[in-house]
Design a protein around this motif. Structure first.
Motif, PDB file in Angstrom:
ATOM      1  N   UNK A  89      26.931  33.870  32.296  1.00 58.29           N
ATOM      2  CA  UNK A  89      26.252  33.960  33.591  1.00 58.29           C
ATOM      3  C   UNK A  89      26.991  33.190  34.684  1.00 58.29           C
ATOM      4  N   UNK A  90      27.638  32.072  34.330  1.00 60.73           N
ATOM      5  CA  UNK A  90      28.382  31.322  35.331  1.00 60.73           C
ATOM      6  C   UNK A  90      29.542  32.154  35.880  1.00 60.73           C
ATOM      7  N   UNK A  91      30.235  32.838  34.989  1.00 60.54           N
ATOM      8  CA  UNK A  91      31.349  33.685  35.426  1.00 60.54           C
ATOM      9  C   UNK A  91      30.844  34.826  36.310  1.00 60.54           C
ATOM     10  N   UNK A  92      29.745  35.443  35.915  1.00 63.49           N
ATOM     11  CA  UNK A  92      29.206  36.556  36.704  1.00 63.49           C
ATOM     12  C   UNK A  92      28.751  36.088  38.089  1.00 63.49           C
ATOM     13  N   UNK A  93      28.204  34.871  38.150  1.00 64.70           N
ATOM     14  CA  UNK A  93      27.748  34.355  39.446  1.00 64.70           C
ATOM     15  C   UNK A  93      28.916  34.217  40.414  1.00 64.70           C
ATOM     16  N   UNK A  94      30.035  33.679  39.934  1.00 64.42           N
ATOM     17  CA  UNK A  94      31.188  33.511  40.820  1.00 64.42           C
ATOM     18  C   UNK A  94      31.850  34.844  41.130  1.00 64.42           C
ATOM     19  N   UNK A  95      31.768  35.793  40.231  1.00 66.52           N
ATOM     20  CA  UNK A  95      32.284  37.126  40.533  1.00 66.52           C
ATOM     21  C   UNK A  95      31.494  37.776  41.656  1.00 66.52           C
ATOM     22  N   UNK A  96      30.180  37.539  41.658  1.00 64.66           N
ATOM     23  CA  UNK A  96      29.361  38.076  42.749  1.00 64.66           C
ATOM     24  C   UNK A  96      29.721  37.418  44.076  1.00 64.66           C
ATOM     25  N   UNK A  97      30.106  36.152  44.028  1.00 64.56           N
ATOM     26  CA  UNK A  97      30.527  35.460  45.247  1.00 64.56           C
ATOM     27  C   UNK A  97      31.742  36.154  45.855  1.00 64.56           C
ATOM     28  N   UNK A  98      32.716  36.473  45.015  1.00 59.31           N
ATOM     29  CA  UNK A  98      33.919  37.149  45.511  1.00 59.31           C
ATOM     30  C   UNK A  98      33.579  38.510  46.102  1.00 59.31           C
ATOM     31  N   UNK A  99      32.625  39.204  45.462  1.00 59.71           N
ATOM     32  CA  UNK A  99      32.220  40.493  46.006  1.00 59.71           C
ATOM     33  C   UNK A  99      31.513  40.354  47.340  1.00 59.71           C
ATOM     34  N   UNK A 100      30.624  39.359  47.443  1.00 56.08           N
ATOM     35  CA  UNK A 100      29.870  39.163  48.679  1.00 56.08           C
ATOM     36  C   UNK A 100      30.772  38.763  49.837  1.00 56.08           C
ATOM     37  N   UNK A 101      31.852  38.053  49.546  1.00 54.27           N
ATOM     38  CA  UNK A 101      32.748  37.585  50.609  1.00 54.27           C
ATOM     39  C   UNK A 101      33.838  38.620  50.948  1.00 54.27           C
ATOM     40  N   UNK A 102      33.781  39.773  50.312  1.00 47.42           N
ATOM     41  CA  UNK A 102      34.735  40.830  50.636  1.00 47.42           C
ATOM     42  C   UNK A 102      36.087  40.686  49.985  1.00 47.42           C
ATOM     43  N   UNK A 103      36.240  39.693  49.113  1.00 51.22           N
ATOM     44  CA  UNK A 103      37.536  39.465  48.471  1.00 51.22           C
ATOM     45  C   UNK A 103      37.915  40.651  47.591  1.00 51.22           C
ATOM     46  N   UNK A 104      36.946  41.171  46.841  1.00 53.31           N
ATOM     47  CA  UNK A 104      37.222  42.287  45.932  1.00 53.31           C
ATOM     48  C   UNK A 104      37.608  43.535  46.709  1.00 53.31           C
ATOM     49  N   UNK A 105      36.881  43.837  47.789  1.00 51.84           N
ATOM     50  CA  UNK A 105      37.192  45.033  48.579  1.00 51.84           C
ATOM     51  C   UNK A 105      38.573  44.934  49.224  1.00 51.84           C
ATOM     52  N   UNK A 106      38.924  43.757  49.697  1.00 53.06           N
ATOM     53  CA  UNK A 106      40.247  43.598  50.314  1.00 53.06           C
ATOM     54  C   UNK A 106      41.349  43.769  49.272  1.00 53.06           C
ATOM     55  N   UNK A 107      41.089  43.241  48.078  1.00 47.26           N
ATOM     56  CA  UNK A 107      42.086  43.399  47.016  1.00 47.26           C
ATOM     57  C   UNK A 107      42.238  44.865  46.624  1.00 47.26           C
TER      58      UNK A 107
END
Length: 359
Positions: A89-107
């Protein structure tokens, strides 16, 4: 003072001045770098409470809070550094952070960038973020014109954890831009046990390297359900040697006595020494006494590698196998020397395992 001496003196002064300027520039650059590192460390320390709050927050979606979306870009680097160390769950929480901040979409957008280093960096980031929504885009990068990007995409697919990655990863082993077997193998291992059904299916599909690697990974996992498919490959004389070798080795790792009959037949009939050696090693791993007679016969093979593999397998099977070795070890024939070498190896291993007691 002569003209030559004056010119030499002037040049010396100029060179000395340049050295001083260079030293000053190096010192200033080092000082600036030190200040930057100290500032980044301070900012990271200031952001750590935010990260801890995200990990401790039991809300529905803490990743979209204002304290996250308004945080500086350094938070992204901090999260990416922490991700490989976390699970569940800790890993998933930080993955959601990257998604919310647009990091995943930019990548994801950078996967088609002109610069190869940007495409490779984007693939690596998507793997760290476990962005399974972008599996097709990463799979497309497996045929990228840059070998570094292709390898980065394969590693990213392994880290992202989508079982659907198995097929494109195995396909990438063939063609003009084929990936190294080691890179694809590590990606498949990173995907874990959820991909075992797909690997079993791959035993009958795709290129020879794909079938061989699928067999190898199934053996590493010790998947007993793969035994029938591996036996089919082993029995098929039309399969390339590399595929049959991988199947034999995998059956040995799985350790099912179901494979004993086919492995002994392969060892007895040959005629490829490489296959006979792997068959003998597999019989030693399985430890089925039913293979002892064939292994003893293999001690008289013309290939020294086959003789050594049979002797080691007999030693691994247990007391009965080692008893047969002792009978042969008294002679000076090639079989006797192979038997003696295997027994010596067993004795040496026991000596190293023996606990040291103080007097």
């Amino acid at each position: 003072m002569t003209t030559a001496a004056g010119v030499a003196l002037a040049l010396g002064v100029v060179l000395a001045g340049l050295v001083v300027v260079l030293l000053l520039a190096v010192g200033l650059q080092h000082r600036q770098r030190t200040r930057t590192q100290a500032r980044d460390a301070r900012r990271r320390a200031e952001l750590m409470p935010t990260v801890h709050a995200l990990l401790d927050d039991d809300g529905d979606d803490p990743a979209h809070g204002p304290h996250v979306t308004s945080a500086p870009a350094l938070l992204d680097e901090l999260v990416l550094d922490l991700l490989p160390q976390l699970r569940g769950s800790d890993r998933r929480a930080l993955q959601r952070v990257l998604g919310a901040r647009g990091v995943v979409d930019r990548a994801a957008a950078d996967l088609t960038a002109r610069a190869a280093w940007r495409r490779g960096r984007a693939a690596t980031l998507l793997g760290s973020a476990a962005a399974t929504d972008h599996t097709p885009a990463l799979a497309a990068c497996l045929t990228d014109r840059s070998a570094d990007v292709r390898s980065a995409a394969a590693r990213a697919l392994g880290k992202a954890g989508d079982p659907a990655s198995v097929t494109p990863l195995l396909v990438s082993l063939a063609g003009p831009r084929a990936l190294p077997v080691g890179v694809v193998g590590m990606a498949l291992l990173d995907l874990g046990t959820p991909v075992l059904p797909a690997l079993r299916t791959a035993l009958t599909e795709g290129s020879a390297p794909a079938r061989a690697l699928a067999a190898e990974v199934l053996g590493v996992h010790g998947d007993p359900l793969a035994t029938p498919g591996l036996l089919t490959l082993l029995e098929d004389r039309g399969q390339p040697t590399e595929v049959r070798r991988a199947a034999a080795a995998a059956l040995g790792r799985i350790g099912s006595p179901q494979a004993t009959a086919e492995l002994t037949r392969l060892l007895a009939t040959g005629p490829v020494p490489a296959l006979q050696r792997v068959a003998a090693e597999a019989l030693g791993r399985i430890g089925d006494p039913a293979g002892i007679s064939t292994l003893v016969s293999g001690l008289h093979a013309t290939d020294p590698g086959v003789r050594a593999a049979c002797a080691d397998a007999l030693a691994a099977i247990g007391d009965e196998g080692r008893g047969r070795l002792r009978v042969l070890a008294v002679g000076t024939s090639p079989a006797g020397r192979a038997a003696l070498a295997a027994l010596d190896a067993v004795a040496t291993a026991r000596q190293w395992r023996r606990p040291v007691t103080s007097r």
